[in-house]
Enzyme design. Structure first.
Site, PDB file in Angstrom:
ATOM      1  N   TYR A 180     105.584  16.070  41.638  1.00 37.59           N
ATOM      2  CA  TYR A 180     105.001  16.370  40.330  1.00 37.59           C
ATOM      3  C   TYR A 180     105.489  15.193  39.306  1.00 37.59           C
ATOM      4  CZ  TYR A 180     104.503  18.268  35.325  1.00 37.59           C
ATOM      5  OH  TYR A 180     104.280  18.636  34.081  1.00 37.59           O
ATOM      6  N   ASP A 191     109.905   8.199  40.896  1.00 30.01           N
ATOM      7  CA  ASP A 191     110.328   9.213  39.923  1.00 30.01           C
ATOM      8  C   ASP A 191     111.351  10.176  40.033  1.00 30.01           C
ATOM      9  OD1 ASP A 191     109.780  11.287  37.964  1.00 30.01           O
ATOM     10  OD2 ASP A 191     107.954  11.643  38.426  1.00 30.01           O
ATOM     11  N   LYS A 223     115.107  14.303  32.139  1.00 26.88           N
ATOM     12  CA  LYS A 223     116.086  15.423  32.211  1.00 26.88           C
ATOM     13  C   LYS A 223     117.602  15.398  31.894  1.00 26.88           C
ATOM     14  CE  LYS A 223     112.635  18.358  34.502  1.00 26.88           C
ATOM     15  NZ  LYS A 223     111.477  17.680  35.259  1.00 26.88           N
TER      16      LYS A 223
HETATM   17  C1  LIG Z   1     110.012  17.527  34.961  1.00 23.97           C
HETATM   18  C2  LIG Z   1     109.602  16.239  35.845  1.00 23.97           C
HETATM   19  C3  LIG Z   1     108.525  15.422  34.727  1.00 23.97           C
HETATM   20  C4  LIG Z   1     108.086  15.624  33.641  1.00 23.97           C
HETATM   21  O1  LIG Z   1     109.183  15.609  32.665  1.00 23.97           O
HETATM   22  P1  LIG Z   1     108.806  16.489  31.289  1.00 23.97           P
HETATM   23  O2  LIG Z   1     109.845  16.103  30.532  1.00 23.97           O
HETATM   24  O3  LIG Z   1     108.723  18.010  31.549  1.00 23.97           O
HETATM   25  O4  LIG Z   1     107.361  15.873  30.997  1.00 23.97           O
HETATM   26  C5  LIG Z   1     108.069  14.411  35.914  1.00 23.97           C
HETATM   27  N1  LIG Z   1     108.573  14.248  36.976  1.00 23.97           N
HETATM   28  C6  LIG Z   1     109.331  14.890  37.718  1.00 23.97           C
HETATM   29  C7  LIG Z   1     109.823  14.478  39.040  1.00 23.97           C
HETATM   30  C8  LIG Z   1     109.818  16.131  37.091  1.00 23.97           C
HETATM   31  O5  LIG Z   1     110.853  16.702  37.763  1.00 23.97           O
END
Ligand SMILES: *Cc1c(COP(=O)(O)O)cnc(C)c1O
Length: 431
Positions: free
Chosen positions: A145, A240, A268
């Site tokens: 994601y 990511d 995060k």
């Molecule tokens: C949480 C997450 C996102 C999106 O971040 P948001 O702050 O919720 O928009 C993107 N990539 C990864 C790997 C994530 O865990």
């Protein structure tokens, strides 16, 4: 109202004014059923719902709360920042400090741009990769994601020559037609994709330790092949690390795997619970961004002074010697305890962890990709989820999410969690 369920009352009120009653879908408990818990307050390893029931928190706001809730040094930094103003729309010294702190910990990055969410960071990194390479195609992996930007809400097409299909209404197929979705940890497919499309691929984006299909690691061979093929074909490797960054270790998944990506996406933990994310990489690529270069990107609240104060204070704590050793040990104790409890009760079970992030599976082998994760026995997972919830243990309300341990979790919290799980394993139908 004696015995009123305040979560239910709030859920009803919320559903009248917010679609589904939540501002992010997974919070609605749709996958597991039941009433979402509305959280009133949090402290250390716990939060309390609207009925004042206490839970040991294993989501930690989906990663950011690595110190636990309300760490005194972080609270102090935020309180101080708030008194100096919420937002200026002009640069601050604190943004430089945070940028310097991030770059010091992630050597693959020479420059960084701060934004407000992981979605925004991943979307911007993608635009930058396309702008810097002058190419259109991107590779992503099923089960990873990267936020909800149009081009990234894609599932695999019917073959490698065909590109992805949108997974959300409102995304025109034209927008996803340049996104190639491959199976995680499948080296043969990866090689085939590069053989077919290599010269048109702007970037390969990956969660090198994935936390959005439960917890699945890229194998060292697969990660190395991603790096080599990107280099060979002039595509950018984008890690990511919104979830894995400062979560699996002080240097992220790239530190664990020993692989240097071209671009890194963070979020995060770097905000410590405030809206803050970032993307960065080598100077020559980052200088393609506005105002220096032709790739446009901007944000009214980017580098927000309260969020950067929270992030900086958090990074300072996690950079202390021994922090990750202690956190990893705690997480391993949890994972090993759960494994032993499941084994004692004859349940198929396996689990893995890195730093303060873990995943467990109601199956004998650790899955290597999304398809395998999704073969999990749903009913069994839901029984485990609700059993834990009843016993005051809050894990992610979906089997395809990872779990998070914070520095605030005590040995007693871990032991109580394992005991609660053992009781549920005992009551579940055996294999
Ligand atoms: C949480 C997450 C996102 C999106 O971040 P948001 O702050 O919720 O928009 C993107 N990539 C990864 C790997 C994530 O865990």
């Amino acid at each position: 109202m004696p015995n009123a369920d305040h979560n239910e009352i709030l859920f009803e009120r919320a559903r009248a004014v917010i679609p589904g009653g939540v501002n992010s879908p997974v919070r609605a408990f749709k996958a597991v059923g039941g009433t979402p818990r509305f959280i009133r307050r949090a402290e250390g390893a716990y939060f309390w719902d609207a009925n004042d029931k206490r839970y040991i928190d294993y989501i930690g706001s989906w990663g950011p709360m690595i110190l636990g809730h309300g760490h005194p040094a972080v609270v102090e930094a935020v309180q101080k920042a708030v008194l100096e103003g919420f937002s200026y729309g002009a640069p601050t010294e604190r943004e430089i400090e945070l940028a310097e702190a991030i770059l010091a910990l992630v050597p693959s990055m020479e420059m960084v741009r701060l934004v407000s969410s992981g979605t925004e960071a991943a979307m911007s990194a993608l635009r930058l990769a396309r702008g810097a390479t002058g190419r259109k195609h991107i590779i992503k992996f099923e089960g990873c994601y990267h936020g909800h930007a149009d081009a990234l809400l894609v599932k695999a097409g019917s073959g490698l020559a065909t590109f992805g299909h949108p997974t959300s209404a409102g995304v025109p197929p034209e927008v996803t037609q340049h996104t190639l979705v491959l199976e995680y940890n499948n080296i043969a497919q990866l090689e085939e994709a590069f053989a077919l499309h290599g010269n048109d691929i702007a970037c390969l984006m990956i969660e090198a330790i994935a936390g959005n299909m439960n917890f699945v690691r890229a194998t060292p061979e697969f990660a190395a092949r991603c790096r080599a093929l990107c280099t060979q074909h002039g595509a950018l490797l984008v890690f990511d690390e919104v979830m894995s960054g400062f979560r699996v270790g002080l240097h992220g998944a790239q530190g664990v795997l020993g692989i240097t990506p071209d671009l890194t996406v963070l979020g995060k933990v770097i905000g410590g619970g405030m809206p803050l994310a970032a993307f960065g990489g080598p100077r020559a690529i980052m200088e393609q961004l506005a105002p220096l270069g032709p790739v446009y990107q901007a944000g009214t609240l980017s580098g927000n002074p309260v969020a950067t104060a929270c992030g900086l204070a958090t990074l300072k704590e996690i950079a202390r010697p021994g922090f990750y050793e202690a956190l990893s040990k705690k997480t391993r104790t949890l994972v090993e305890g759960l494994k032993a409890a499941a084994a004692a009760e004859g349940q198929p079970f396996n689990a893995d962890s890195e730093g303060g992030m873990f995943g467990f599976f109601l199956m004998d082998e650790l899955p290597q990709n999304y398809t395998t994760v999704m073969t999990t026995d749903n009913a069994k997972f839901n029984a485990l989820f609700h059993g834990l919830l009843d016993r005051g243990v809050y894990i992610a309300p979906a089997l395809y999410e990872a779990g998070f341990v914070s520095a605030a979790h005590s040995d007693d919290d871990i032991a109580a969690t394992i005991e609660a799980a053992r009781q549920i394993f005992k009551a579940l139908p055996p294999r």
